[in-house]
Design a protein around this motif. Sequence first.
Motif, short mmCIF file in Angstrom:
data_model
loop_
_atom_site.label_atom_id
_atom_site.label_comp_id
_atom_site.label_asym_id
_atom_site.label_seq_id
_atom_site.Cartn_x
_atom_site.Cartn_y
_atom_site.Cartn_z
N GLN A 1 0.99 -1.26 0.09
CA GLN A 1 -0.03 -0.21 -0.15
C GLN A 1 0.63 1.10 0.04
N PRO A 2 1.83 1.49 0.82
CA PRO A 2 2.66 2.43 0.62
C PRO A 2 3.15 3.19 -0.85
N ILE A 3 3.33 2.16 -1.53
CA ILE A 3 3.96 2.69 -2.78
C ILE A 3 2.85 3.22 -3.74
N LEU A 4 1.66 3.03 -3.14
CA LEU A 4 0.44 3.69 -4.02
C LEU A 4 -0.01 5.05 -3.65
N GLN A 5 0.94 5.60 -2.84
CA GLN A 5 0.48 6.83 -2.15
C GLN A 5 0.47 8.07 -3.26
N SER A 6 1.52 8.13 -4.20
CA SER A 6 1.42 8.94 -5.25
C SER A 6 0.08 8.80 -6.09
N TYR A 7 -0.35 7.71 -6.29
CA TYR A 7 -1.68 7.43 -7.09
C TYR A 7 -2.70 8.07 -6.13
N TRP A 8 -2.73 8.14 -5.11
CA TRP A 8 -3.95 8.31 -4.43
C TRP A 8 -3.73 10.03 -4.02
N ALA A 9 -2.71 10.52 -3.79
CA ALA A 9 -2.24 11.75 -3.70
C ALA A 9 -2.71 12.80 -5.16
N GLY A 10 -2.08 11.94 -5.99
CA GLY A 10 -2.47 12.77 -7.44
C GLY A 10 -4.16 12.65 -7.59
N ASN A 11 -4.84 11.55 -6.95
CA ASN A 11 -6.19 11.49 -7.30
C ASN A 11 -7.04 12.58 -6.70
N VAL A 12 -6.53 13.16 -5.48
CA VAL A 12 -7.03 14.20 -4.80
C VAL A 12 -6.52 15.66 -5.18
N GLY A 13 -5.68 15.48 -6.31
CA GLY A 13 -5.12 16.89 -6.38
C GLY A 13 -3.80 17.45 -6.07
N ARG A 14 -3.04 16.43 -5.39
CA ARG A 14 -1.73 17.15 -5.16
C ARG A 14 -0.92 17.23 -6.49
N SER A 15 -0.01 18.30 -6.62
CA SER A 15 0.56 18.39 -7.69
C SER A 15 1.68 19.46 -7.65
N LEU A 16 2.73 19.80 -8.76
CA LEU A 16 3.60 20.71 -8.57
C LEU A 16 4.61 20.36 -7.79
N PHE A 17 5.22 18.90 -7.98
CA PHE A 17 6.35 18.67 -7.23
C PHE A 17 7.46 18.75 -8.21
N ARG A 18 8.44 19.24 -7.52
CA ARG A 18 9.89 19.61 -8.05
C ARG A 18 10.97 19.12 -7.15
N ILE A 19 12.00 18.80 -7.86
CA ILE A 19 13.29 18.76 -7.27
C ILE A 19 14.13 20.02 -7.22
N HIS A 20 14.60 20.80 -5.99
CA HIS A 20 15.16 21.93 -6.09
C HIS A 20 15.97 22.29 -4.95
N GLY A 21 16.79 23.17 -5.13
CA GLY A 21 17.73 23.61 -4.08
C GLY A 21 16.90 24.72 -3.20
N SER A 22 17.66 25.59 -2.55
CA SER A 22 17.04 26.62 -1.67
C SER A 22 17.79 27.85 -1.44
N GLY A 23 17.35 28.86 -1.78
CA GLY A 23 17.85 30.31 -1.57
C GLY A 23 17.83 30.72 -0.13
N ALA A 24 16.88 30.23 0.65
CA ALA A 24 16.38 30.71 2.09
C ALA A 24 17.77 30.18 3.13
N ALA A 25 17.74 31.12 3.92
CA ALA A 25 18.77 30.74 5.02
C ALA A 25 18.43 29.64 5.74
N ILE A 26 19.24 28.62 6.19
CA ILE A 26 19.11 27.32 6.97
C ILE A 26 18.23 27.62 8.05
N ASP A 27 18.22 28.92 8.80
CA ASP A 27 17.39 29.20 9.80
C ASP A 27 16.42 30.05 9.74
N PHE A 28 15.72 30.20 8.51
CA PHE A 28 14.84 31.06 8.04
C PHE A 28 13.44 30.87 8.76
N PHE A 29 13.05 29.38 8.67
CA PHE A 29 11.96 28.88 9.11
C PHE A 29 12.14 28.60 10.70
#
Length: 459
Positions: free
Chosen positions: A351-379
């Motif tokens: 079941q865990p490997i099906l998560q992207s199917y179910w998440a996409g089914n309810v509309g999750r989107s816009l996933f990316r691999i990216h870096g970050s220009g924010a300071a490491i302690d910004f949050f």
Amino acid sequence: MYQFMSSALAAIAFFVASTSPQMAKAQTPPIRSYQPKATETARNAQIQDQQQKAHPSRFDLKKYPIIDSNSEHWQDSLWAIGVLAPEETYALQALANVLQMTTAPNLTDPQKGIIDTAMQVGMQLYTLKPAVYGKLKPYFVRTVNESSDSQWIALSLSALAKSTDPAQSLSKAQLDKLILKIQQRFPNWQQDLHLRATIQTARNDNSNQGSTMPNLADLLKWQIAPQQSHMYVLCRPNREVLCLAIVKDSNGKFLKRGKQLWSVPLLLQSLRNLDWYFTNGRTPQGIYRMEGVSLQPDDELFHAYGQFSLVNLFMPFEDGVQAFLPNQKGKFTGNLQSYQALLPPTWRNYQPILQSYWAGNVGRSLFRIHGSGAAIDFFRNKDKVVKAKYFDWNATLGCLSALELYDQRGSLIKADMPKILDALNTVGKGKVEGFLIVVDVPSTSNEPITVDEVAKYLN
């Protein structure tokens, strides 16, 4: 990745959604060894901006009633509370003022957007800073008992179930009573992903999780489609620790650097401390289509994504992909069995490997691999969702985060996105194209998976 958000985040999401995938070689603008927005002065200015947006005066209901025309104001201010995590009564009261609206009738879409943000920030602070925000408990209980919105109910139940503060934690009997109330109010709760998954998680019910993880070797040897590159992102169930990315070419050969398996660490944790099935939650396990890059040469977006190109990932059912499956134009529109057929036989009922199917089914989107220009302690609440030894990586709202570090003078110290783009172009013969698979690999050590551990499955 994003749904209801502040104007700043909306601009970021618009950038990602509106940037056409670049299918040619993923060239990035020349690496800037100096980045003015990464200087200590610029970092301080960014924090000061958030402090201004989180100032107590901005939550005056007489001056700023929670109405459509004030939507951007409230989104920005609530986001700033989430960033700064102030241990102040005024911030608690600001969240309470919005959360009490979860049972109000005739809400407009902008009002619902404000409540969405307050629910997520409230859940984040309730679970991570209970000494102050534990007082939000009655609002979560009231939402579970009276709201008609299943996602708000699921978020509230998740917050209540995750609380580790003895003064706020629910007993098993109290939690079961709330769950029963939900099931009575929503007879079809099992058809609602947010309710079903949250109830299973709250009960620690693993009955639908499959017995144990299948043999990882089967997954690593499998080709989702012929002549396609694959990236595997191997995590621990505890996303506070780093994941490990490895890649293989269209012939199934894993990329190496010398004799060593090529790899790069990524962080797949949610800033909001949300589970995979919620918008802005941690990255779901499962299959993603990897297709092109979004160029990132714009300093206005530097804090969110850093200076390098982003790798585009598409979930099942998500618009914008040229071909989720090779030789079939457009997005994935198949049923669960069609998705399972993309997996090796031994993994299809896990079941865990099906998560992207179910998440996409309810509309999750816009996933990316990216870096970050924010300071490491910004949050400022980051230390609660990322282990100290991995603090250099920034958590996200669902994306896969690569290391990108700058010193106080704004000079680039280290960045992994160029390595990732180079590796994907190498295995893709000049294209960033193929499939990405995220999977959690259980371990008793609670340490990141290592190259040596993975190598055992490749022999």
